[in-house]
Design an enzyme around this catalytic site. Structure first.
Site, PDB file in Angstrom:
ATOM      1  N   GLU A  15      -2.236  39.142  78.809  1.00 13.76           N
ATOM      2  CA  GLU A  15      -1.165  39.675  77.969  1.00 13.76           C
ATOM      3  C   GLU A  15      -0.183  38.575  77.580  1.00 13.76           C
ATOM      4  O   GLU A  15       0.335  37.873  78.456  1.00 13.76           O
ATOM      5  CB  GLU A  15      -0.402  40.774  78.728  1.00 13.76           C
ATOM      6  CG  GLU A  15      -1.239  41.997  79.039  1.00 13.76           C
ATOM      7  CD  GLU A  15      -0.439  43.111  79.716  1.00 13.76           C
ATOM      8  OE1 GLU A  15       0.804  42.990  79.848  1.00 13.76           O
ATOM      9  OE2 GLU A  15      -1.069  44.101  80.119  1.00 13.76           O
ATOM     10  N   ASP A  37      -6.069  46.553  84.116  1.00 11.63           N
ATOM     11  CA  ASP A  37      -5.145  46.672  85.249  1.00 11.63           C
ATOM     12  C   ASP A  37      -4.493  48.057  85.252  1.00 11.63           C
ATOM     13  O   ASP A  37      -3.699  48.379  86.141  1.00 11.63           O
ATOM     14  CB  ASP A  37      -4.114  45.532  85.266  1.00 11.63           C
ATOM     15  CG  ASP A  37      -3.295  45.461  84.001  1.00 11.63           C
ATOM     16  OD1 ASP A  37      -3.513  46.277  83.092  1.00 11.63           O
ATOM     17  OD2 ASP A  37      -2.408  44.574  83.923  1.00 11.63           O
ATOM     18  N   SER A  38      -4.859  48.900  84.258  1.00 10.21           N
ATOM     19  CA  SER A  38      -4.493  50.322  84.307  1.00 10.21           C
ATOM     20  C   SER A  38      -5.127  50.980  85.531  1.00 10.21           C
ATOM     21  O   SER A  38      -4.765  52.106  85.889  1.00 10.21           O
ATOM     22  CB  SER A  38      -4.931  51.042  83.026  1.00 10.21           C
ATOM     23  OG  SER A  38      -6.281  50.737  82.720  1.00 10.21           O
ATOM     24  N   GLU A  55      -1.767  46.762  71.129  1.00 10.97           N
ATOM     25  CA  GLU A  55      -1.379  48.026  71.767  1.00 10.97           C
ATOM     26  C   GLU A  55      -0.082  48.553  71.182  1.00 10.97           C
ATOM     27  O   GLU A  55       0.938  47.851  71.120  1.00 10.97           O
ATOM     28  CB  GLU A  55      -1.244  47.824  73.291  1.00 10.97           C
ATOM     29  CG  GLU A  55      -0.822  49.108  74.000  1.00 10.97           C
ATOM     30  CD  GLU A  55      -1.049  49.103  75.504  1.00 10.97           C
ATOM     31  OE1 GLU A  55      -1.611  48.122  76.043  1.00 10.97           O
ATOM     32  OE2 GLU A  55      -0.654  50.088  76.155  1.00 10.97           O
TER      33      GLU A  55
HETATM   34  O1  KIV Z   1      -5.260  47.962  81.358  1.00 10.55           O
HETATM   35  C1  KIV Z   1      -5.716  48.559  80.372  1.00 10.55           C
HETATM   36  O2  KIV Z   1      -6.324  49.636  80.479  1.00 10.55           O
HETATM   37  C2  KIV Z   1      -5.506  47.975  79.048  1.00 10.55           C
HETATM   38  C3  KIV Z   1      -5.888  48.791  77.853  1.00 10.55           C
HETATM   39  C4  KIV Z   1      -4.917  49.882  77.663  1.00 10.55           C
HETATM   40  C5  KIV Z   1      -6.049  47.972  76.638  1.00 10.55           C
HETATM   41  O3  KIV Z   1      -5.023  46.884  78.941  1.00 10.55           O
END
Ligand code: KIV
Length: 272
Positions: free
Chosen positions: A123, A52-53, A190
């Site tokens: 998460e 979700d980044s 993380e």
């Molecule tokens: O959304 C993401 O890119 C992540 C990674 C940083 C593990 O959850």
């Protein structure tokens, strides 16, 4: 340059478990579109996370909270079409699973059905146990995510290292074991102290994948835009930047602008 393990046909959750069992590190990266996924897959990465980044690096939002389930499915489908070998894991976005377990299951099923991905990531620990159990019981593999969980950024108030205090470290260890016991196939850790990563990774049988979590996780993950230097404003201590594509891209584009303005592009050979 080396490309590893390309003899492995299709990476599955079992493959990454085997890598942990034999002490071989697992490589993971994010991708959000077809072309990037193809490059990441071709280079030999075992796990591709449609994170979700995407909310940050693709859509320009400050946090991961705004991205929707529909948008995640769009990114995930694009990645799946570019991948021949890697295991494709997709983040369940904020608001698609925290409400209740029935909604969580619906969201996970939509991701699997509409994108063709192989697993989802969620998460949190005990707070979302019921949702994870329900998704697992539908046959969808789940990867956990503990430590800094960016969907809770407004609760934390900062992106600082998590679980430095004993009580939070103990809760993380308890959550990690709970996630393993209910059947998660892996766990992202993380931004936590390296010593805690080592302790957690050694006490779990399932693989851990670290980001900003030191060298002792069973695997490592980075955001592809950070690794390639496409985003040139984000340089945390844990990042190793392998290229400066921001400079490469802006210089190439500036040359194109010069060529267009100077009547040099297109030339005779580039016209019909
Ligand atoms: O959304 C993401 O890119 C992540 C990674 C940083 C593990 O959850």
């Amino acid at each position: 340059m080396s490309v590893h393990n390309l003899d492995i046909k299709r990476v599955t959750t079992h493959t990454i478990q085997e890598l942990k069992n034999k002490g071989e590190k697992i490589s993971a990266l994010t991708a959000y579109d077809f072309s990037m996924a193809r490059a990441v897959d071709t280079a030999g990465v075992e796990v591709i996370l449609v994170g979700d980044s995407a909310s940050n690096v693709m859509a320009g939002h400050e946090t991961t909270l705004p991205i929707t389930l529909d948008q995640m499915i769009y990114h995930a489908g694009s990645v799946v079409r570019g991948v021949k070998r890697a295991l494709v894991v997709v983040d369940l976005p904020f608001g698609s699973y925290q409400g209740n377990s029935a909604e969580a299951l619906r969201s996970a099923i939509r991701i699997m059905k509409e994108s063709g991905a192989h697993a989802v990531k969620m998460e949190g620990g005990l707070e979302i146990k019921e949702s994870i159990v329900r998704i697992l019981s539908a046959g969808v593999p789940v990867m956990g995510h503990l430590g800094l969980t960016p969907q809770s950024i407004y609760k934390f108030g900062t992106y600082a290292v998590r679980a430095k205090e004993e009580a939070e470290a103990q809760k993380l260890m308890d959550d990690a074991h709970m996630l393993q016991d209910i059947g998660c196939f892996g766990l992202v850790l993380e931004k936590i102290p390296a010593a805690l990563t080592k302790k957690v990774s050694q006490s779990l049988t399932i693989p851990t994948i670290g980001i900003g979590a030191g060298p002792d996780a069973d695997g490592q993950i980075l955001v592809i835009h950070d690794l390639l230097g496409i985003t040139n404003e984000f340089k945390p201590r844990f990042l190793r930047q392998y290229a400066d594509l921001h400079t490469v891209m802006t210089e190439a584009i500036a040359r194109y602008v010069d060529d267009v303005k100077g009547h040099d592009f297109p030339n005779e050979k580039e016209a019909y």
